[in-house]
Design a protein around this motif. Structure first.
Motif, short mmCIF file in Angstrom:
data_model
loop_
_atom_site.label_atom_id
_atom_site.label_comp_id
_atom_site.label_asym_id
_atom_site.label_seq_id
_atom_site.Cartn_x
_atom_site.Cartn_y
_atom_site.Cartn_z
N PRO A 124 0.89 -1.35 0.07
CA PRO A 124 0.19 0.06 -0.07
C PRO A 124 0.94 1.30 0.29
N PHE A 125 0.44 2.31 -0.63
CA PHE A 125 1.19 3.67 -0.89
C PHE A 125 1.69 4.13 0.69
N GLY A 126 3.20 4.42 0.49
CA GLY A 126 3.59 5.00 1.88
C GLY A 126 3.41 4.77 3.19
N VAL A 151 8.16 21.91 4.46
CA VAL A 151 8.15 21.71 3.02
C VAL A 151 8.56 20.27 2.41
N PHE A 152 7.85 19.64 1.28
CA PHE A 152 8.24 18.25 0.86
C PHE A 152 8.21 18.28 -0.60
N GLU A 153 8.90 17.28 -1.13
CA GLU A 153 8.67 16.87 -2.61
C GLU A 153 8.38 15.74 -2.53
N GLY A 154 7.63 15.20 -3.61
CA GLY A 154 7.55 13.69 -4.15
C GLY A 154 8.23 13.42 -5.20
N MET A 155 9.02 12.43 -5.20
CA MET A 155 9.77 12.00 -6.39
C MET A 155 9.64 10.39 -6.61
N LEU A 166 10.21 3.22 -6.34
CA LEU A 166 10.89 3.62 -5.13
C LEU A 166 10.27 5.25 -4.82
N TYR A 167 9.36 5.39 -4.17
CA TYR A 167 9.02 6.64 -3.71
C TYR A 167 9.89 7.51 -3.09
N ILE A 168 10.34 8.69 -3.41
CA ILE A 168 11.25 9.43 -2.53
C ILE A 168 10.56 10.36 -1.90
N PRO A 176 0.61 1.21 -7.80
CA PRO A 176 -0.39 2.36 -8.16
C PRO A 176 -0.99 2.95 -6.91
N TYR A 177 -1.14 4.27 -7.11
CA TYR A 177 -1.84 5.18 -6.06
C TYR A 177 -3.38 4.87 -5.97
N TYR A 178 -3.84 4.80 -7.16
CA TYR A 178 -5.24 4.62 -7.24
C TYR A 178 -5.57 3.43 -7.84
N ALA A 215 3.00 25.84 -3.94
CA ALA A 215 4.38 25.28 -2.88
C ALA A 215 3.86 24.08 -2.36
N LYS A 216 4.75 23.21 -2.22
CA LYS A 216 4.60 21.87 -1.44
C LYS A 216 4.68 21.95 -0.08
N CYS A 217 3.85 22.66 0.57
CA CYS A 217 4.14 23.04 1.91
C CYS A 217 2.87 22.10 2.84
N ASN A 259 -1.06 23.23 2.84
CA ASN A 259 -1.92 23.00 1.55
C ASN A 259 -2.69 21.78 1.59
N TYR A 260 -1.84 20.63 2.17
CA TYR A 260 -2.50 19.44 2.24
C TYR A 260 -3.50 19.05 3.43
N GLY A 261 -3.11 19.68 4.55
CA GLY A 261 -3.80 19.76 5.81
C GLY A 261 -5.31 20.38 5.65
N GLY A 268 -7.79 16.89 -6.31
CA GLY A 268 -7.11 16.49 -5.01
C GLY A 268 -5.76 16.62 -5.01
N THR A 269 -4.73 15.76 -4.84
CA THR A 269 -3.44 16.18 -4.94
C THR A 269 -2.53 16.42 -6.20
N MET A 270 -3.47 16.30 -7.10
CA MET A 270 -2.86 16.19 -8.58
C MET A 270 -3.18 17.42 -9.40
N ALA A 296 -2.75 14.20 -12.91
CA ALA A 296 -1.39 13.69 -13.03
C ALA A 296 -0.43 14.45 -12.10
N GLY A 297 0.22 13.46 -11.45
CA GLY A 297 1.17 13.73 -10.16
C GLY A 297 2.03 12.57 -10.02
N THR A 298 3.10 12.62 -9.30
CA THR A 298 4.16 11.94 -9.21
C THR A 298 3.75 10.43 -8.39
N ALA A 299 2.80 10.64 -7.45
CA ALA A 299 2.20 9.38 -6.82
C ALA A 299 1.41 8.79 -7.85
N ALA A 300 0.38 9.23 -8.39
CA ALA A 300 -0.64 8.66 -9.14
C ALA A 300 -0.26 8.46 -10.68
C1 COI Z 1 2.86 13.33 -5.20
O1 COI Z 1 2.33 13.30 -6.12
O2 COI Z 1 3.95 13.15 -4.89
C2 COI Z 1 2.17 14.16 -4.06
O3 COI Z 1 2.81 14.93 -3.77
C3 COI Z 1 0.98 13.62 -3.69
C4 COI Z 1 1.39 12.97 -2.28
C5 COI Z 1 0.63 14.20 -1.23
C6 COI Z 1 0.80 11.69 -2.04
#
Ligand code: COI
Length: 378
Positions: free
Chosen positions: A48-50, A93-97, A159-161, A191-193, A216-218, A221-223, A255-257, A321-325
């Motif tokens: 499962p993701f994360g 602040v974070f990144e998703g890679m 590998l999600y970073i 896969p995320y979804y 910004a990826k702070c 925004n997500y909270g 959502g987050t995409m 479209a997003g890194t996770a999904a």
């Molecule tokens: C990503 O696609 O990397 C995101 O930032 C979404 C994440 C919050 C799971």
């Protein structure tokens, strides 16, 4: 305030070193290895993701205007004072890679320089210090090399970073922190979804307003998006389609995409702005679409325009479209009381983008834009 951090050049086993004089940059980051590595407990291609961290993490500390003390350590919990500023005023602040196992066994990171630019833009918006590219990339490369066996090898897995910076100065007064931690953690993901998503246009809550932090990826925004998303889930949807803060008509993100529509063969996506994240997957898909000769329009699109397109019986593809999904097909869009079905048949262009991205990342197809940064050689 000093936003551009200076990098320490000490030659001590406890510090990384950078030689900025020559062409070559030398970083010496100590690696403290975990005694056991638990990959055998998991099917890396079905997690499962994360949920499951890899065995190590990267960490560096910022104080007195400098990043120092960079190291790889066995994955561990953090010990922070309850006074640490990150707990109170949102300087996070974070990144998703992602890193990918290529067909020859090598591991590559996808577009690290573009992610790094965005990381620094987010940090700057939150009054936090930049992270130098050498530290970002070399810390990540070393972490991935140390945890190489955690990189899954099945199509769609990666590998999600997660690089992130948090404010650690111990103060309850509202201020820009003078101290930070920069960490990188990783987790194998699939896969995320699991299936195409149903979204509803959100016209009550907003995600971001012009001049705010939307780009910004702070963490905030997500909270702030969690409650509206829960309400959408409770009503039987999978995600919200955010609209603009002014007229609440123009689609912003899903959502987050980032979100894209292909209406009658034309790819339309909202332009990046102060309210919309400059998505790396977004940018990559637009490049692939242009390579294929598809007309791309980065412009405002209102839900009225969507309603009209559905109403005229046009073929409408919609996807996140997003890194996770990566590419998250949208099955239906609900606008007010009406639900419209999107085009999901096998010849939809969105699947071709996903397939092509996966092929480039796996090294099965030419990488014409130079997106793969091979960091571990088999
Ligand atoms: C990503 O696609 O990397 C995101 O930032 C979404 C994440 C919050 C799971």
């Amino acid at each position: 305030m000093q936003l551009q951090a200076r990098v320490l050049c000490k030659r001590s086993p406890d510090f990384f070193t950078i030689n900025t004089l020559g062409m070559e940059t030398i970083l010496n980051i100590p690696v403290h290895k975990a005694e056991t590595v638990a990959t055998h407990q998991y099917d890396l291609n079905k997690l499962p993701f994360g949920k499951v961290p890899t065995s190590h993490l990267f960490l560096a500390r910022y104080s007195a205007g400098e990043w120092a003390d960079a190291r790889i350590e066995p994955f561990h919990k953090l010990s922070l004072s309850p006074f640490a500023l990150c707990f109170h005023y949102g300087q996070t602040v974070f990144e998703g890679m992602k890193a990918f196992r290529m067909h020859d066994g090598n591991i590559s990171i996808f577009r690290p320089a573009k992610h790094h630019e965005r990381f620094n833009r987010s940090l700057e918006r939150m009054g936090m210090p930049h992270v130098p590219y050498e530290l970002f990339l070399e810390g990540m490369r070393l972490l991935i090399a140390t945890d190489a066996e955690w990189t899954p090898d099945s199509p769609g897995a990666a590998l999600y970073i997660r690089p992130f910076v948090i404010a650690t100065e111990e103060r309850l007064g509202v201020k820009i922190s003078d101290e930070y931690l920069f960490l990188i953690v990783c987790t194998p993901v699939g896969p995320y979804y699991a299936r195409p998503i149903r979204v509803r246009v959100e016209t009550n809550y907003i995600r971001a307003a012009e001049g705010g932090t939307g780009y910004a990826k702070c963490g905030g925004n997500y909270g702030g998006a969690l409650l509206p998303t829960k309400e959408a889930l409770d009503a039987g949807f999978d995600q919200v389609l955010w609209t603009d803060a002014g007229r609440k008509e123009f689609i912003e993100e899903s959502g987050t995409m980032n979100v894209m529509f292909i209406i009658d063969g034309i790819l339309i996506t909202p332009p990046v702005s102060s309210t919309i994240l400059d998505g790396v997957t977004r940018d990559s898909i637009l490049a692939l679409a242009r390579d294929r000769g598809i007309t791309v329009q980065e412009r405002l699109i209102s839900y009225h325009e969507l309603e009209a397109a559905f109403g005229q019986g046009l073929r409408v593809e919609a996807f996140g479209a997003g890194t996770a999904a990566v590419v998250a097909p949208i099955e239906s869009v609900t606008i007010g009381e009406r639900t419209y079905n999107c085009y999901l048949a096998a010849d939809a262009a969105m699947y071709a983008f996903k397939t092509e991205l996966e092929a480039i990342r796996a090294g099965n197809q030419e990488d014409p834009h130079g997106w793969n940064e091979v960091v571990v050689c088999n």
